[in-house]
Design a protein around this motif. Structure first.
Motif, PDB file in Angstrom:
ATOM      1  N   GLU A  76      49.968  38.885  40.052  1.00  0.00           N
ATOM      2  CA  GLU A  76      50.248  37.437  39.997  1.00  0.00           C
ATOM      3  C   GLU A  76      49.967  36.797  41.353  1.00  0.00           C
ATOM      4  O   GLU A  76      49.415  35.706  41.442  1.00  0.00           O
ATOM      5  N   LEU A 121      47.305  33.859  42.302  1.00  0.00           N
ATOM      6  CA  LEU A 121      47.704  32.608  42.954  1.00  0.00           C
ATOM      7  C   LEU A 121      46.848  32.350  44.197  1.00  0.00           C
ATOM      8  O   LEU A 121      46.427  31.216  44.467  1.00  0.00           O
ATOM      9  N   ARG A 122      46.580  33.393  44.950  1.00  0.00           N
ATOM     10  CA  ARG A 122      45.778  33.254  46.166  1.00  0.00           C
ATOM     11  C   ARG A 122      44.351  32.839  45.812  1.00  0.00           C
ATOM     12  O   ARG A 122      43.754  31.997  46.463  1.00  0.00           O
ATOM     13  N   LYS A 123      43.835  33.418  44.762  1.00  0.00           N
ATOM     14  CA  LYS A 123      42.485  33.090  44.306  1.00  0.00           C
ATOM     15  C   LYS A 123      42.421  31.619  43.891  1.00  0.00           C
ATOM     16  O   LYS A 123      41.462  30.914  44.165  1.00  0.00           O
ATOM     17  N   ARG A 183      52.959  31.278  33.082  1.00  0.00           N
ATOM     18  CA  ARG A 183      53.540  32.307  33.948  1.00  0.00           C
ATOM     19  C   ARG A 183      54.937  32.698  33.477  1.00  0.00           C
ATOM     20  O   ARG A 183      55.315  33.866  33.515  1.00  0.00           O
ATOM     21  N   ARG A 232      44.267  29.236  45.029  1.00  0.00           N
ATOM     22  CA  ARG A 232      44.329  28.393  46.223  1.00  0.00           C
ATOM     23  C   ARG A 232      42.980  28.338  46.928  1.00  0.00           C
ATOM     24  O   ARG A 232      42.609  27.309  47.476  1.00  0.00           O
ATOM     25  N   TYR A 248      50.001  26.318  34.088  1.00  0.00           N
ATOM     26  CA  TYR A 248      50.270  27.518  34.882  1.00  0.00           C
ATOM     27  C   TYR A 248      51.748  27.908  34.822  1.00  0.00           C
ATOM     28  O   TYR A 248      52.090  29.064  34.600  1.00  0.00           O
ATOM     29  N   VAL A 249      52.622  26.912  35.028  1.00  0.00           N
ATOM     30  CA  VAL A 249      54.063  27.190  35.063  1.00  0.00           C
ATOM     31  C   VAL A 249      54.542  27.768  33.734  1.00  0.00           C
ATOM     32  O   VAL A 249      55.290  28.753  33.695  1.00  0.00           O
ATOM     33  N   LEU A 295      48.809  22.440  36.482  1.00  0.00           N
ATOM     34  CA  LEU A 295      50.084  22.916  37.013  1.00  0.00           C
ATOM     35  C   LEU A 295      51.053  23.297  35.899  1.00  0.00           C
ATOM     36  O   LEU A 295      51.629  24.379  35.895  1.00  0.00           O
ATOM     37  N   PHE A 296      51.228  22.382  34.923  1.00  0.00           N
ATOM     38  CA  PHE A 296      52.198  22.660  33.865  1.00  0.00           C
ATOM     39  C   PHE A 296      51.722  23.812  32.982  1.00  0.00           C
ATOM     40  O   PHE A 296      52.522  24.641  32.537  1.00  0.00           O
ATOM     41  N   TYR A 326      45.054  18.004  37.902  1.00  0.00           N
ATOM     42  CA  TYR A 326      45.993  18.839  38.638  1.00  0.00           C
ATOM     43  C   TYR A 326      47.274  19.091  37.850  1.00  0.00           C
ATOM     44  O   TYR A 326      47.743  20.220  37.742  1.00  0.00           O
ATOM     45  N   TYR A 327      47.853  18.005  37.296  1.00  0.00           N
ATOM     46  CA  TYR A 327      49.141  18.183  36.630  1.00  0.00           C
ATOM     47  C   TYR A 327      49.011  18.913  35.294  1.00  0.00           C
ATOM     48  O   TYR A 327      49.916  19.665  34.902  1.00  0.00           O
ATOM     49  N   TYR A 382      41.651  13.410  39.330  1.00  0.00           N
ATOM     50  CA  TYR A 382      42.199  14.530  40.092  1.00  0.00           C
ATOM     51  C   TYR A 382      43.654  14.801  39.695  1.00  0.00           C
ATOM     52  O   TYR A 382      44.051  15.936  39.456  1.00  0.00           O
ATOM     53  N   PHE A 383      44.437  13.726  39.620  1.00  0.00           N
ATOM     54  CA  PHE A 383      45.851  13.879  39.290  1.00  0.00           C
ATOM     55  C   PHE A 383      46.048  14.420  37.878  1.00  0.00           C
ATOM     56  O   PHE A 383      46.865  15.312  37.636  1.00  0.00           O
TER      57      PHE A 383
END
Lengths: 89, 266
Positions: free
Chosen positions: A72, A76-78, A42, A80, A38-39, A35-36, A31-32, A27-28
């Motif tokens: 955007e 992001l909402r999608k 974006r 989540r 995405y960041v 996340l990276f 996730y990471y 999971y971690f």
């Protein structure tokens, strides 16, 4: 280590605990990475949009920027609210 | 406004949640830090007297872990801390993004991470190993039944507290009028205040795991994950000023250390 006894290792080596630990690690990692990814992407999109907007007339700029920001936010909402486990029961 | 939000979260009650009523401090163990609050009401005094009594009986319970100094927690954690500069960048609000949308994504994230991390120690955190939701012997977190605010906060076992907490949060996550899923639907007005309360309570799960299960997490090979998760959490809280130093309780020193290191690496 003195605090941890034989009882701990018995539980730690149980299939249940091992499975939970593996799931947690996966999971971690997932996730990471996400996340990276995405960041960074974006940040690239913002740069790209700003470059394009620079060439537009002033009034058009804020209109297009708001349009972009709205998309955007929807993305992001999608992200989540992506289907969770419970939705499949 | 949804009935769930109304019945489970009354924004006018936030000061109550913030007050010391939700945790008890033992003056015996931190004589230098404990300051007698002159306005302290009778109920609190009774609670403290009760806590001291309980503490003496609790010290005889076998299996109650005694990782009680700040230094010890810090040493554990420092061995595995990585650089946080990538995380520090990642918590920043992207240009043009709505703050509530950003807070919402992160609440879901930290909720999931803590579920995963605490899930791995459920075998080692039982009502008999942890009969009270504590972080070091100095702090006990009490649970207030969200459905019945007139009932005083109660002492619970750590697994009982964590389960009640996670169920409470899940209720909000599933509520479309608190965490909207449809496009274009705004967040409720009280959303930022709710996020602060959720984050404050989620932090207690980190505190309990660090103070009472770090050995086990270490042995399971999850210390890096726990540290990364906490670092991400505190960086996020700092970025949006969600928690105050006293919310970190026994972890205050470790947290400021994490934030300091991040300052140097930038």
């Amino acid at each position: 280590p003195g605090r941890i006894g034989r009882e701990f290792y018995k539980k730690a080596n149980s299939p249940k605990t091992k499975r939970l630990v593996t799931v947690c690690q996966m999971y971690f990692l997932d996730y990471y990475c996400d996340l990276f990814d995405y960041v960074i992407s974006r940040r690239d999109r913002i740069k790209q949009v700003e470059e394009i907007l620079d060439g537009l007339p002033f009034q058009e700029r804020s209109l297009q920027w708001n349009n972009y920001v709205g998309r955007e936010r929807a993305f992001l909402r999608k992200k989540r609210t992506k289907p969770r486990n419970k939705d499949f029961h | 406004m949804s009935s769930f939000l109304q019945s489970h979260f009354n924004s006018s009650a936030i000061p109550t949640i913030r007050s010391t009523r939700t945790f008890r401090r033992n003056p015996d163990l931190s004589p230098t830090k404990f300051q007698q609050d002159q306005q302290q009401d009778q109920q609190q005094q009774q609670q403290q007297a009760y806590y001291q009594q309980e503490l003496h009986s609790a010290s005889s319970i076998p299996g109650q872990r005694q990782v009680s100094s700040h230094k010890e927690i810090r040493q554990y954690a420092e061995q595995t801390l990585g650089s946080g500069s990538a995380l520090a960048q990642a918590v920043k609000l992207p240009k043009g993004e709505d703050v509530n949308e950003w807070l919402a994504v992160h609440v879901v994230n930290f909720y999931n991470q803590l579920n995963m991390l605490y899930g791995t120690v459920t075998e080692f955190c039982s009502p008999s190993t942890c009969p009270r939701m504590i972080a070091t012997q100095e702090y006990e977190y009490l649970w207030q039944d969200p459905m019945n605010r007139r009932k005083p906060p109660v002492s619970m076992s750590a697994p009982g507290y964590v389960e009640a907490l996670m169920t409470w949060i899940q209720g909000f996550l599933d509520d479309d009028s608190v965490f909207p899923t449809k496009m274009g639907v705004p967040f409720p007005r009280q959303f930022p205040a709710l996020v602060r309360t959720i984050m404050k309570r989620l932090f207690r799960v980190y505190a309990h795991m660090y103070c009472h299960h770090f050995d086990e997490i270490n042995e399971l090979g999850l210390q890096t994950h726990l540290n990364t998760s906490l670092k991400h959490f505190v960086l996020f809280c700092r970025e949006f000023q969600l928690l105050s130093p006293k919310d970190y309780g026994p972890m205050d020193e470790l947290v400021s250390r994490m934030l300091d290191d991040d300052g140097k690496s930038k």
